[in-house]
Design a protein around this motif. Structure first.
Motif, mmCIF file in Angstrom:
data_model
loop_
_atom_site.group_PDB
_atom_site.id
_atom_site.type_symbol
_atom_site.label_atom_id
_atom_site.label_comp_id
_atom_site.label_asym_id
_atom_site.label_seq_id
_atom_site.Cartn_x
_atom_site.Cartn_y
_atom_site.Cartn_z
ATOM 1 N N ASP A 293 2.360 9.535 -5.874
ATOM 2 C CA ASP A 293 2.094 8.183 -6.149
ATOM 3 C C ASP A 293 2.668 8.037 -7.648
ATOM 4 O O ASP A 293 2.893 6.946 -8.100
ATOM 5 C CB ASP A 293 0.503 8.348 -6.455
ATOM 6 C CG ASP A 293 -0.119 7.884 -5.212
ATOM 7 O OD1 ASP A 293 0.570 7.377 -4.215
ATOM 8 O OD2 ASP A 293 -1.586 7.764 -5.064
ATOM 9 N N ALA B 45 -0.122 14.374 -2.974
ATOM 10 C CA ALA B 45 -0.015 12.906 -2.953
ATOM 11 C C ALA B 45 -0.037 12.095 -3.959
ATOM 12 O O ALA B 45 0.345 11.064 -4.200
ATOM 13 C CB ALA B 45 -1.262 12.788 -1.873
ATOM 14 N N GLU C 284 -3.908 2.110 -6.381
ATOM 15 C CA GLU C 284 -3.492 3.579 -5.888
ATOM 16 C C GLU C 284 -4.260 4.286 -6.655
ATOM 17 O O GLU C 284 -4.413 5.623 -6.466
ATOM 18 C CB GLU C 284 -2.137 3.613 -5.783
ATOM 19 C CG GLU C 284 -1.463 2.761 -4.907
ATOM 20 C CD GLU C 284 0.147 2.975 -4.605
ATOM 21 O OE1 GLU C 284 0.627 2.308 -3.749
ATOM 22 O OE2 GLU C 284 0.732 4.032 -5.385
ATOM 23 N N PHE D 168 -7.882 6.692 -6.711
ATOM 24 C CA PHE D 168 -8.252 7.867 -6.219
ATOM 25 C C PHE D 168 -7.824 9.025 -6.943
ATOM 26 O O PHE D 168 -8.521 10.048 -7.072
ATOM 27 C CB PHE D 168 -7.566 8.116 -4.752
ATOM 28 C CG PHE D 168 -6.173 9.068 -4.604
ATOM 29 C CD1 PHE D 168 -6.656 10.289 -4.721
ATOM 30 C CD2 PHE D 168 -4.963 8.765 -4.518
ATOM 31 C CE1 PHE D 168 -5.479 11.226 -4.513
ATOM 32 C CE2 PHE D 168 -3.781 9.692 -4.301
ATOM 33 C CZ PHE D 168 -4.295 10.791 -4.273
ATOM 34 N N HIS D 169 -6.821 8.795 -8.208
ATOM 35 C CA HIS D 169 -6.602 10.040 -8.867
ATOM 36 C C HIS D 169 -7.743 10.474 -9.927
ATOM 37 O O HIS D 169 -7.966 11.538 -9.911
ATOM 38 C CB HIS D 169 -5.282 9.386 -10.044
ATOM 39 C CG HIS D 169 -4.192 9.144 -9.179
ATOM 40 N ND1 HIS D 169 -3.059 8.882 -9.734
ATOM 41 C CD2 HIS D 169 -3.797 9.156 -7.942
ATOM 42 C CE1 HIS D 169 -2.246 8.391 -8.842
ATOM 43 N NE2 HIS D 169 -2.618 8.816 -7.483
ATOM 44 N N VAL E 288 0.752 13.431 -7.064
ATOM 45 C CA VAL E 288 2.034 13.300 -8.163
ATOM 46 C C VAL E 288 2.976 12.452 -7.394
ATOM 47 O O VAL E 288 3.916 11.618 -7.886
ATOM 48 C CB VAL E 288 2.485 14.724 -8.166
ATOM 49 C CG1 VAL E 288 3.854 14.868 -9.020
ATOM 50 C CG2 VAL E 288 1.543 15.729 -8.933
#
Lengths: 327, 94, 248
Positions: free
Chosen positions: A87, A83, A170, A173-174, A85
């Motif tokens: 993004d 998910a 986004e 979360f990373h 990568v």
């Protein structure tokens, strides 16, 4: 992710002083500039180059982490990494779209990347050698990216700022998923802990280099700051990053590989040891350990996909013809 | 020569009751693939329940050079706004 | 333990196909597809996780989803052969996806009436996901089949290569038969009509013909795989197995 300070931008403009003053007034009033507005050619060129570099960084940045999706050691991690990568591909797409509003096509930008003409963040020219690198990249590289990207949400160019707002939403979360990976390793078996430390050792300095050269050596900073394409200098952002990261490493019981790192009470931040700028420039100039492989992989994907793109266009043409015939 | 795949503008309605809002753009060869790509790119986190895609080339935009003549004449028409009119407080909310 | 084994077959199908899709990540023919394929892969991996978890609980030996995914060898993997076929090119990948989804959609629709509450839950989510996979992969099958000469030739090659793995989808292993008799899973053989209709519809637009397999390849449910699966598992399991007992 992130493209480090602008590499080799050309900010020259040929407009009259009156025009430039009028434009600067809009910028100073915090007005956003939209694609069809009049703007100095240098402003447009700087943005096309910077947004393009940023987009390329996201796309090339899929490769080092993509390298571990098929080996992720648990299904939970596998799903999260896939998910993440994905993004990055999305971020590249938003950014290409923002650059396209300035009249440059995605195909043109892609060709510049594949020909080696366009730059991207040099951090991605280092290899990912262990699972711990998935944690460290999220923690440090995405952490550094966030430092840079949050101010970009207020960039004077509307489409870039809007793309960055979506990216930042986004991206949060990373970094957390990265830190959680490193934390799990740091609290794991001796082999896992060693893996985490080794990874930090390899990624720390390249992460600091992501912010670009020292302010004194950064040629393009002043104009970009004046145009509010950039809001903080390279050194300011680097300092913020170090100050935020050192306590996080301490919490993990990991050692930052800089013997000169120490708290400076007076400035209220950490002092760090010298950065190896020779290495930085070597990697920027295309001599990073994975530079050739990265471009080769992107070129292969693009070339191997040509027949698919051609087929989609050919089919679209047939659909159009059939529709007209039916009317 | 490089072929270019057409550009599409994407509009998403976050939920019923709200208008579709521009969220970005993407490339697709035709409208069916554009809709699917919009779904895959722009609604990965529950951002909406309806999508429009429009060929970017189909959009006609006003000219920023005409912004002054388009939009400034409206500024002094203050009588279009409710606060222009004076009604005694005793009348109550109106 | 028949239901456990039958759920494992299903979970393995989803994990292996999800893994195959994840191999594309960063290498797709266009950026938009670099987002589309992970979406499908994540759907499949998500379903696999729920099924492994459930199977592990039914087994009652305390095995987790990761124990089941990472600590079984080729001979213990029960996936059908279709899902382990290599990606080859975009035509193969989209056709494989289309075939699988065209089977799983009616499967999950029927499983909405399962006697097993977890299976019902999975079915409610997965039938929608599969409906989208049919649409997305199906649209690509149409575009490639009726695109350029090259794409049509590649699509025909993919049909030729993959059609021999179709019949196995409709086989029920002894374990699956018991699960079917208990109303936990739908009867696979009953789904052929729905699959044929879905494929026929797309193939007619794609100008493709669905050949009847002169000889169908089978064996996955007995752990008799193609040689490619071992390499996939070696890659997938290497880190997990190198650190026995570690948490990730």
């Amino acid at each position: 992710m992130y493209s480090q300070g602008l590499i080799g931008a050309d900010n020259r403009t040929e407009e009259t002083p009156e025009f430039l003053a009028r434009f600067q007034k809009r910028i100073d009033a915090e007005e956003k500039i939209e694609p069809k507005d009049e703007m100095p050619e240098g402003y447009r060129r700087t943005l096309v180059r910077q947004i393009g570099q940023h987009a390329h960084s996201e796309i090339v940045g899929m490769l080092p982490e993509g390298n571990w999706i098929t080996r992720a050691p648990s299904l939970r991690r596998k799903a999260a990494l896939l998910a993440k990568v994905q993004d990055e591909g999305g971020h590249g797409l938003y950014l290409y779209s923002a650059a396209e509003t300035l009249g440059v096509s995605r195909e043109e930008m892609t060709e510049e990347l594949l020909s080696g003409k366009a730059k991207y963040s040099s951090i991605f020219n280092y290899p990912t050698l262990s699972w711990a690198d998935m944690g460290t990249i999220g923690w440090l590289v995405d952490g550094a990216a966030i430092m840079n990207q949050i101010p970009l949400c207020r960039c004077s160019f509307g489409p870039y700022a809007r793309a960055m707002i979506r990216v930042c939403k986004e991206e949060s979360f990373h970094q957390r998923q990265g830190y959680e990976i490193v934390m799990t390793l740091a609290q794991g078996t001796p082999a896992q802990k060693a893996m985490a430390q080794d990874s930090l050792n390899r990624w720390w300095w390249p992460s600091l280099m992501m912010f670009g050269p020292h302010d004194a050596d950064s040629q393009h900073s002043d104009q970009s700051m004046a145009w509010k394409i950039k809001r903080f200098t390279n050194d300011e952002l680097r300092q913020k990053f170090i100050d935020a990261t050192v306590p996080q490493a301490e919490f993990l019981g990991l050692t930052i590989p800089d013997p000169d790192l120490k708290w400076n009470e007076e400035k209220g931040g950490y002092d760090h040891g010298p950065i190896d700028w020779d290495e930085f420039w070597r990697v920027v100039k295309g001599h990073g350990p994975m530079a050739k492989d990265r471009i080769k992989a992107r070129k292969k994907a693009w070339d191997d996909g040509a027949w698919v793109r051609e087929a989609a266009l050919a089919h679209a043409e047939k659909r159009r013809a059939r529709k007209i015939a039916a009317e | 020569m490089t072929m270019t795949t057409p550009l599409w503008e994407v509009f998403i309605r976050p939920r019923n009751g709200l208008a579709h809002k521009h969220v970005g753009s993407l490339h697709a060869a035709d409208e069916v693939m554009a809709l699917q790509a919009a779904r895959d790119v722009y609604t990965r986190r529950g951002e909406g329940n309806s999508i429009w895609v429009v060929p970017s080339a189909a959009i006609t935009a006003s000219d920023p050079d005409q912004a002054a003549e388009n939009f400034e004449p409206t500024a002094d028409k203050i009588y279009r706004h409710p606060t222009f009119y004076e009604i005694p407080d005793d009348v109550g909310h109106m | 333990m028949a239901v456990y084994d039958a759920l494992l077959e299903l979970a393995d199908d989803h994990l292996i196909l999800g893994h195959r899709l994840s191999e594309w990540c960063g290498h797709a023919p266009m950026l938009e597809e670099d987002l589309a394929m992970p979406n499908m892969g994540l759907d499949l991996i998500g379903t696999a996780r729920t099924l492994y978890d459930h199977a592990g609980k039914l087994e009652g030996k305390g095995r987790s989803e990761d124990d089941l995914a990472y600590l079984r060898d080729e001979r213990e993997y029960r996936n059908c052969l279709l899902v382990e076929r290599p990606n080859e090119d975009f035509a193969h990948t989209m056709l494989r996806q289309f075939y699988f989804a065209a089977f799983m959609r009616p499967f999950w629709l029927a499983a909405l009436n399962s006697t097993d509450v977890v299976v019902r839950g999975v079915a409610g989510k997965a039938e929608k996901e599969m409906a989208y996979h049919i649409r997305h992969a199906g649209e690509w099958v149409i575009r490639l089949g009726d695109g350029t000469e090259e794409s049509a030739a590649r699509m025909r090659d993919a049909v030729e290569a993959l059609h021999i793995y179709v019949d196995e989808l409709f086989d029920s292993s002894d374990d699956a038969r018991i699960a079917e008799a208990a109303g936990v899973l739908p009867r696979r053989a009953d789904l052929r009509g729905a699959w044929d209709r879905t494929v026929a519809e797309v193939f007619s637009e794609a100008l493709l013909e669905q050949p009847r397999a002169a000889y169908a390849q089978r064996g996955g449910r007995q752990g008799i795989h193609n040689e490619t699966l071992g390499h996939l598992l070696a890659e997938m399991q290497v880190i997990h197995r190198a650190h026995p007992g570690a948490r990730w």
